[in-house]
Design a protein around this motif. Structure first.
Motif, PDB file in Angstrom:
ATOM      1  N   ASN A 181       0.832  -1.197   0.000  1.00  0.00           N
ATOM      2  CA  ASN A 181       0.000   0.000   0.000  1.00  0.00           C
ATOM      3  C   ASN A 181       0.869   1.250   0.000  1.00  0.00           C
ATOM      4  N   LYS A 215      -5.667   4.789  -6.041  1.00  0.00           N
ATOM      5  CA  LYS A 215      -5.794   3.968  -4.826  1.00  0.00           C
ATOM      6  C   LYS A 215      -5.372   4.796  -3.600  1.00  0.00           C
ATOM      7  N   ILE A 239      -8.039   7.179  -2.264  1.00  0.00           N
ATOM      8  CA  ILE A 239      -9.081   6.500  -1.471  1.00  0.00           C
ATOM      9  C   ILE A 239      -8.541   6.111  -0.095  1.00  0.00           C
ATOM     10  N   SER A 240      -7.299   5.625  -0.090  1.00  0.00           N
ATOM     11  CA  SER A 240      -6.693   5.233   1.195  1.00  0.00           C
ATOM     12  C   SER A 240      -6.488   6.445   2.108  1.00  0.00           C
ATOM     13  N   ILE A 256     -10.100   6.819   3.636  1.00  0.00           N
ATOM     14  CA  ILE A 256     -10.654   5.729   4.468  1.00  0.00           C
ATOM     15  C   ILE A 256      -9.712   5.358   5.627  1.00  0.00           C
ATOM     16  N   ASN A 257      -8.431   5.201   5.315  1.00  0.00           N
ATOM     17  CA  ASN A 257      -7.530   4.615   6.317  1.00  0.00           C
ATOM     18  C   ASN A 257      -7.391   5.443   7.597  1.00  0.00           C
ATOM     19  N   ASN A 264     -15.220   0.380   7.556  1.00  0.00           N
ATOM     20  CA  ASN A 264     -15.197   1.401   6.494  1.00  0.00           C
ATOM     21  C   ASN A 264     -16.568   2.037   6.251  1.00  0.00           C
ATOM     22  N   THR A 305     -15.783   2.082  -3.188  1.00  0.00           N
ATOM     23  CA  THR A 305     -14.908   1.301  -2.305  1.00  0.00           C
ATOM     24  C   THR A 305     -15.524   1.167  -0.916  1.00  0.00           C
ATOM     25  N   THR A 316     -16.585  -2.393   0.726  1.00  0.00           N
ATOM     26  CA  THR A 316     -15.810  -2.850   1.898  1.00  0.00           C
ATOM     27  C   THR A 316     -16.477  -2.370   3.194  1.00  0.00           C
ATOM     28  N   SER A 343     -10.192  -1.319   7.661  1.00  0.00           N
ATOM     29  CA  SER A 343      -9.050  -0.937   6.815  1.00  0.00           C
ATOM     30  C   SER A 343      -7.760  -1.449   7.445  1.00  0.00           C
ATOM     31  N   SER A 344      -6.715  -1.511   6.611  1.00  0.00           N
ATOM     32  CA  SER A 344      -5.423  -2.011   7.115  1.00  0.00           C
ATOM     33  C   SER A 344      -4.913  -1.103   8.242  1.00  0.00           C
TER      34      SER A 344
HETATM   35  C1  LIG Z   1      -8.985   0.746   0.173  1.00  0.00           C
HETATM   36  C2  LIG Z   1      -8.797   0.346   1.615  1.00  0.00           C
HETATM   37  C3  LIG Z   1      -9.153   1.475   2.505  1.00  0.00           C
HETATM   38  C4  LIG Z   1      -9.775  -0.805   1.826  1.00  0.00           C
HETATM   39  O1  LIG Z   1     -10.089  -1.001   3.149  1.00  0.00           O
HETATM   40  C5  LIG Z   1      -7.344   0.011   1.839  1.00  0.00           C
HETATM   41  O2  LIG Z   1      -6.550   0.218   0.977  1.00  0.00           O
HETATM   42  C6  LIG Z   1      -6.817  -0.498   3.105  1.00  0.00           C
HETATM   43  O3  LIG Z   1      -7.531  -1.070   3.916  1.00  0.00           O
HETATM   44  O4  LIG Z   1      -5.602  -0.329   3.285  1.00  0.00           O
END
Ligand SMILES: CC(C)(CO)C(=O)C(=O)O
Ligand SMILES: NC(=O)C1=CN([C@@H]2O[C@H](COP(=O)(O)OP(=O)(O)OC[C@H]3O[C@@H](n4cnc5c(N)ncnc54)[C@H](OP(=O)(O)O)[C@@H]3O)[C@@H](O)[C@H]2O)C=CC1
Length: 295
Positions: free
Chosen positions: A94, A175, A178-179, A182-183, A193, A235, A239, A244-245
């Motif tokens: 990531n 990507k 979005i991260s 969300i993250n 999420n 996304t 999800t 998220s990670s």
């Molecule tokens: C796109 C997302 C947020 C999916 O949960 C992600 O990349 C992650 O969890 O690291």
């Protein structure tokens, strides 16, 4: 093909086992000192891999590096001298910005970057659970890497679906955008999420995306607020029940990949003289959290 997986964690174990099933000779290179390691997916038959074998590494035609973004340099630098000069290197993690720091050490190799949406959970050192089937996008980082389109077929046979990205930079930026949203929020709120659909986050999401669009434009990435917010919404929907990670990293008090997600965005914003206060705020909050449990 002779393949080595560097970093047999969740993603690395999934790939290693699927590549063996697909008929390849696969070795792993992890942190454990054991010469062999047994790994399995779900309740499937375990596979026995040779670990940290320099000869196997030297024979590798392809290595896939599946460590966290902040672990890449430490994982790669000690093994570079063992690699055959034509060995293909694929990075799968990531975030962005890692390769810029190390590419001078490996520029003679074909280099590719990959991003995946598979979900994998590793409850112990020998087993992973493949919790969500996803898509892997792969593209060349340097000219030699751009000639390795054949890898799509090879990887897709092992772990579908794999798609070639003719501009991996654009794919990774989308990507990353979005991260960046969300993250950090889910990590700070310690929620799934789907919570981001709640009305109270609307303004924050809009502000974050507006800042990100400005930076992406300056980086030469064609995008706009509506496309990005559509992709973000998709996304979150896909999800909504997942964590998220970064939520998981904070929950387990592990170092996060924030420096290579929001941190990368901020470094590019600074380069172009763009203010990104909302993203910077989230970045600082995550660093503060990490600082507390890493003491
Ligand atoms: C796109 C997302 C947020 C999916 O949960 C992600 O990349 C992650 O969890 O690291
Ligand atoms: N898991 C998932 O579902 C998804 C993960 N990703 C991304 O993929 C990347 C990998 O994630 P994930 O597999 O979950 O992470 P893990 O932490 O499970 O895997 C990383 C592995 O690399 C090992 N490692 C660390 N440093 C070295 C080193 N110097 N030499 C050899 N091995 C090393 C780690 O060992 P140790 O644990 O002992 O440190 C660990 O086994 C991340 O960027 C993540 O964000 C993307 C999509 C989904």
């Amino acid at each position: 093909m002779n393949i080595s997986i560097i970093g047999p964690g969740a993603i690395g174990t999934l790939l290693a086992c699927r590549l063996v099933n697909s008929g390849h000779h696969v070795s792993i290179w992890g942190k454990s000192l054991s010469s062999t390691i047994s790994l399995r997916i779900n309740k499937e038959q375990p596979h026995l891999f040779s670990n940290c074998n320099k000869q196997h590494l030297a024979n590798s035609e392809l290595i896939i590096i599946t460590v966290k973004a902040w672990q890449v340099e430490n994982a790669l630098v000690p093994i570079v001298s063992y690699l055959h000069k034509d060995c293909i290197i694929v990075f799968m993690h990531n975030g962005m910005g890692v390769i810029e720091h190390i590419c001078n050490k490996i520029s003679h190799h074909p280099i590719l970057l990959a991003t995946t949406t598979h979900g994998v959970y590793k409850p112990n050192s020998m087993q992973v659970f493949h919790t969500g089937k996803g898509i892997t996008k792969l593209g060349g980082y340097n000219d030699k890497g751009k000639h390795c389109v054949f890898l799509v077929k090879l990887l897709d046979h092992a772990l579908p679906e794999v798609i070639w990205s003719s501009s991996i930079k654009v794919t990774l930026w989308n990507k990353l955008a979005i991260s960046c949203v969300i993250n950090p929020i889910t990590a700070l709120e310690q929620c799934a999420n789907g919570i981001l659909f709640k009305k109270r986050y609307e303004h924050l999401l809009i502000n974050l995306l507006n800042e990100i669009v400005l930076v992406m434009h300056e980086e030469g990435i064609e995008t706009n607020f509506f496309d990005l917010s559509f992709a973000l919404g998709k996304t979150i929907k896909n999800t909504e029940k997942n964590f998220s990670s970064m939520q998981q990293d904070v929950f387990f008090q592990r170092k996060t990949e924030i420096d290579f997600i929001t941190g990368y965005l901020i470094s590019k914003a600074e380069k172009h003289g763009i203010l990104v206060p909302k993203n910077r705020f989230l970045y600082q909050k995550i660093k503060l959290k990490e600082g507390i449990y890493q003491k």
